[in-house]
Design a protein around this motif. Sequence first.
Motif, PDB file in Angstrom:
ATOM      1  N   LEU A   8       0.850  -1.184   0.000  1.00 15.53           N
ATOM      2  CA  LEU A   8       0.000   0.000   0.000  1.00 15.53           C
ATOM      3  C   LEU A   8       0.890   1.239   0.000  1.00 15.53           C
ATOM      4  O   LEU A   8       1.736   1.413   0.869  1.00 15.53           O
ATOM      5  N   GLN A   9       0.697   2.069  -1.023  1.00 16.62           N
ATOM      6  CA  GLN A   9       1.526   3.269  -1.154  1.00 16.62           C
ATOM      7  C   GLN A   9       0.864   4.458  -0.459  1.00 16.62           C
ATOM      8  O   GLN A   9      -0.354   4.565  -0.424  1.00 16.62           O
ATOM      9  N   PRO A  10       1.670   5.383   0.105  1.00 14.43           N
ATOM     10  CA  PRO A  10       1.087   6.588   0.726  1.00 14.43           C
ATOM     11  C   PRO A  10       0.267   7.379  -0.279  1.00 14.43           C
ATOM     12  O   PRO A  10       0.616   7.445  -1.471  1.00 14.43           O
ATOM     13  N   ALA A  11      -0.797   7.974   0.186  1.00 12.12           N
ATOM     14  CA  ALA A  11      -1.657   8.761  -0.702  1.00 12.12           C
ATOM     15  C   ALA A  11      -0.921  10.007  -1.175  1.00 12.12           C
ATOM     16  O   ALA A  11      -0.114  10.595  -0.444  1.00 12.12           O
ATOM     17  N   LYS A  12      -1.192  10.401  -2.416  1.00 16.48           N
ATOM     18  CA  LYS A  12      -0.619  11.618  -2.981  1.00 16.48           C
ATOM     19  C   LYS A  12      -1.749  12.606  -3.228  1.00 16.48           C
ATOM     20  O   LYS A  12      -2.665  12.325  -3.997  1.00 16.48           O
ATOM     21  N   LEU A  13      -1.669  13.732  -2.569  1.00 20.15           N
ATOM     22  CA  LEU A  13      -2.703  14.748  -2.700  1.00 20.15           C
ATOM     23  C   LEU A  13      -2.433  15.622  -3.913  1.00 20.15           C
ATOM     24  O   LEU A  13      -1.287  15.745  -4.379  1.00 20.15           O
ATOM     25  N   PRO A  14      -3.476  16.258  -4.465  1.00 16.42           N
ATOM     26  CA  PRO A  14      -3.270  17.184  -5.582  1.00 16.42           C
ATOM     27  C   PRO A  14      -2.326  18.309  -5.180  1.00 16.42           C
ATOM     28  O   PRO A  14      -2.303  18.747  -4.025  1.00 16.42           O
ATOM     29  N   THR A  15      -1.544  18.765  -6.132  1.00 14.38           N
ATOM     30  CA  THR A  15      -0.601  19.833  -5.869  1.00 14.38           C
ATOM     31  C   THR A  15      -1.345  21.145  -5.709  1.00 14.38           C
ATOM     32  O   THR A  15      -2.176  21.508  -6.548  1.00 14.38           O
ATOM     33  N   LEU A  16      -1.056  21.844  -4.637  1.00 15.63           N
ATOM     34  CA  LEU A  16      -1.679  23.147  -4.417  1.00 15.63           C
ATOM     35  C   LEU A  16      -1.083  24.181  -5.370  1.00 15.63           C
ATOM     36  O   LEU A  16       0.028  23.986  -5.902  1.00 15.63           O
ATOM     37  N   PRO A  17      -1.802  25.270  -5.634  1.00 16.15           N
ATOM     38  CA  PRO A  17      -1.238  26.326  -6.479  1.00 16.15           C
ATOM     39  C   PRO A  17       0.083  26.815  -5.917  1.00 16.15           C
ATOM     40  O   PRO A  17       0.254  26.939  -4.704  1.00 16.15           O
ATOM     41  N   ALA A  18       1.032  27.077  -6.815  1.00 13.86           N
ATOM     42  CA  ALA A  18       2.359  27.513  -6.379  1.00 13.86           C
ATOM     43  C   ALA A  18       2.257  28.832  -5.628  1.00 13.86           C
ATOM     44  O   ALA A  18       1.498  29.730  -6.005  1.00 13.86           O
ATOM     45  N   SER A  19       3.020  28.939  -4.550  1.00 16.55           N
ATOM     46  CA  SER A  19       2.997  30.169  -3.754  1.00 16.55           C
ATOM     47  C   SER A  19       3.678  31.324  -4.480  1.00 16.55           C
ATOM     48  O   SER A  19       3.424  32.487  -4.175  1.00 16.55           O
ATOM     49  N   THR A  20       4.543  31.015  -5.442  1.00 14.27           N
ATOM     50  CA  THR A  20       5.210  32.055  -6.226  1.00 14.27           C
ATOM     51  C   THR A  20       5.095  31.736  -7.705  1.00 14.27           C
ATOM     52  O   THR A  20       5.091  30.570  -8.111  1.00 14.27           O
ATOM     53  N   THR A  21       5.000  32.770  -8.520  1.00 19.57           N
ATOM     54  CA  THR A  21       4.933  32.613  -9.972  1.00 19.57           C
ATOM     55  C   THR A  21       6.347  32.583 -10.545  1.00 19.57           C
ATOM     56  O   THR A  21       7.305  32.998  -9.880  1.00 19.57           O
ATOM     57  N   PRO A  22       6.517  32.096 -11.782  1.00 17.88           N
ATOM     58  CA  PRO A  22       7.851  32.136 -12.392  1.00 17.88           C
ATOM     59  C   PRO A  22       8.427  33.548 -12.441  1.00 17.88           C
ATOM     60  O   PRO A  22       9.633  33.734 -12.278  1.00 17.88           O
ATOM     61  N   GLU A  23       7.552  34.537 -12.667  1.00 21.74           N
ATOM     62  CA  GLU A  23       8.017  35.919 -12.691  1.00 21.74           C
ATOM     63  C   GLU A  23       8.559  36.341 -11.330  1.00 21.74           C
ATOM     64  O   GLU A  23       9.620  36.971 -11.224  1.00 21.74           O
ATOM     65  N   GLN A  24       7.871  35.972 -10.254  1.00 22.43           N
ATOM     66  CA  GLN A  24       8.340  36.306  -8.912  1.00 22.43           C
ATOM     67  C   GLN A  24       9.649  35.596  -8.597  1.00 22.43           C
ATOM     68  O   GLN A  24      10.557  36.181  -7.996  1.00 22.43           O
ATOM     69  N   ARG A  25       9.755  34.325  -9.019  1.00 18.95           N
ATOM     70  CA  ARG A  25      11.008  33.602  -8.769  1.00 18.95           C
ATOM     71  C   ARG A  25      12.168  34.243  -9.515  1.00 18.95           C
ATOM     72  O   ARG A  25      13.304  34.251  -9.030  1.00 18.95           O
ATOM     73  N   TYR A  26      11.882  34.783 -10.711  1.00 19.40           N
ATOM     74  CA  TYR A  26      12.951  35.436 -11.478  1.00 19.40           C
ATOM     75  C   TYR A  26      13.462  36.669 -10.736  1.00 19.40           C
ATOM     76  O   TYR A  26      14.676  36.849 -10.556  1.00 19.40           O
ATOM     77  N   TRP A  27      12.544  37.513 -10.268  1.00 18.30           N
ATOM     78  CA  TRP A  27      12.975  38.734  -9.592  1.00 18.30           C
ATOM     79  C   TRP A  27      13.520  38.437  -8.202  1.00 18.30           C
ATOM     80  O   TRP A  27      14.352  39.193  -7.681  1.00 18.30           O
ATOM     81  N   GLN A  28      13.072  37.343  -7.584  1.00 16.80           N
ATOM     82  CA  GLN A  28      13.642  36.955  -6.299  1.00 16.80           C
ATOM     83  C   GLN A  28      15.052  36.407  -6.449  1.00 16.80           C
ATOM     84  O   GLN A  28      15.776  36.283  -5.462  1.00 16.80           O
ATOM     85  N   SER A  29      15.436  36.062  -7.701  1.00 15.55           N
ATOM     86  CA  SER A  29      16.800  35.588  -7.926  1.00 15.55           C
ATOM     87  C   SER A  29      17.812  36.729  -7.865  1.00 15.55           C
ATOM     88  O   SER A  29      19.019  36.482  -7.894  1.00 15.55           O
ATOM     89  N   PHE A  30      17.341  37.991  -7.815  1.00 17.12           N
ATOM     90  CA  PHE A  30      18.253  39.115  -7.603  1.00 17.12           C
ATOM     91  C   PHE A  30      18.598  39.145  -6.116  1.00 17.12           C
ATOM     92  O   PHE A  30      18.024  39.885  -5.321  1.00 17.12           O
ATOM     93  N   THR A  31      19.526  38.295  -5.746  1.00 14.58           N
ATOM     94  CA  THR A  31      19.917  38.157  -4.346  1.00 14.58           C
ATOM     95  C   THR A  31      21.236  38.883  -4.113  1.00 14.58           C
ATOM     96  O   THR A  31      21.573  39.805  -4.848  1.00 14.58           O
TER      97      THR A  31
END
Length: 537
Positions: A8-31
């Motif tokens: 018996l395999q552990p249940a896999k729940l649907p993926t929730l909406p991403a907390s950040t968009t690709p655009e946000q991840r791009y600008w957050q890469s300015f570290t």
Amino acid sequence: MAAPVTRLQPAKLPTLPASTTPEQRYWQSFTSPLLIHEYGSVTSINFCATTPHDFAITSSTLVKVFSSKTRTVAKTISRFKDTAYSAQIRRDGKVLAAADASGLLQIFDLQSRAVLRTWGGEHEMPVQAVRWNPRDLTALATGGDDATVRLWELPVGKSVATLKGHEDYVRSLAYIPGSTFGGIVSGGYDKMAKLWDPRAPGQAALSFSQHAAVEDVLPMPGGTTLLVAAGNTVTVWDIIAAREIAVLANHQKTVTALTQTSGSDGSKRRVLTGALDGHVKIYDAASWTVVHGVKYPKPVLSLGVSPDEKHLAVGMVDGLLSIRTRLSGKQKDAVKEKERAMDLIMKGIDPRSVDANGKKKRSGNKERRLKGMDYKGENEDIVIDIPKRAKRERAFEKKLRKGAFADALDLVLGPKGQGDPMMVLAVVKELVYRGAVTAALANRDEETLEPVLRWCLRCVGDPRMVPVVAEVLEKVLDLYSHALGQSPEFDKLVGKLAARIRMEVGNARMASRAVGMIGLLVAGNNSGVRERAAIEV
């Protein structure tokens, strides 16, 4: 022949909406943020168009040129006796122009920092806008607090043209990209943005009325779209049709700076706005929607993005200069390796004693003893893989196979319902599939019912698990509702579940109301701004 029993395999729940968009991840890469304190407010930031894209800032009576590679001051120009403004590096990176509060305009050789040309006396008041002509290396324009725009040529000892039409300070200036005749846009504190044709300097070719003093102007590539920052809004104008396209009303205080990304690396073009509310907003230039935002500790006066989109520099009123850098390739790997080494050192582990996977390296003697053990054979070799022995069934799987559903549920729940929620969910789903939920929950006492209720209490807040939890709770209430009031512990858990469910329902209602209120506020604000702009036009 019976089919083999699968684990018996552990249940896999649907993926929730991403907390950040690709655009946000791009600008957050300015570290790798670097904060530098200057002597006065950082009033302008200008990146050179040619590599390595060094940039110049003005603060107090100084003009500083920063190296984009080291993010340190490469040159300091201190030839001004009054506050310096609007340092601009020519597109070839060899010459810099800047003005000051006395109206003095100076041209410097960046290599030697020698003064190549000085113009003074024509602007009678401070000059806070200086721009090089993008098509002519010897031409530039200035805008001053004397409400004039002046055009200059390096070989000539005085201004070659004066554009009069503003009735108050001219604080922003820009050449229209792609203009063959050197078209200029200026913005003034008379609430007007004006388009000038230098071939006919008598009057402005086109005027755009705003609801507040114009702080900055930004013509977009192509020369048909103009952004005007006035008050806490940015108006997008179609120059050809002389009509408003959009109003960007996402700031709470005056918008002081506009800039844009080059989009040269294949990315979409973005527009950045900085304001006195300490926010930098990033807009999609196609839909004019906010895709990301950055909060700074002080009001923003100036900002700039390097043409290669590796540096984001922001200047603030208290003299703070923030430089964010987007790392890539070997630089990013080096930073990750340094962070990994620091984490190991903090744990008391020598980074040299572990490999990249965090496993301890073998000693020299052990390496010699195990030499050849990892050999898997060449392509022409025949390698016989001995099948691995099947893993033994877990206790709750044996109970499920034998039909002891209550025991299986007890085993997977563990003491106090602290078992793995995903494995518990898998077992409950299996019971639902077999129609054995009632059998698994029946004939329980207070002690054996407690883990079930505690698991429901843990998972009722996850919207992905609510349907299964609701079915379990429905069966529990059907079987044991008659016991309410007879067991203090059972009553306490049921009370906690009821309170948690009421809280989740209340949160959902509040979120729904908030979404509706925000939608009404945004719609009303945008319509009001458009009406004011239409009346003024």
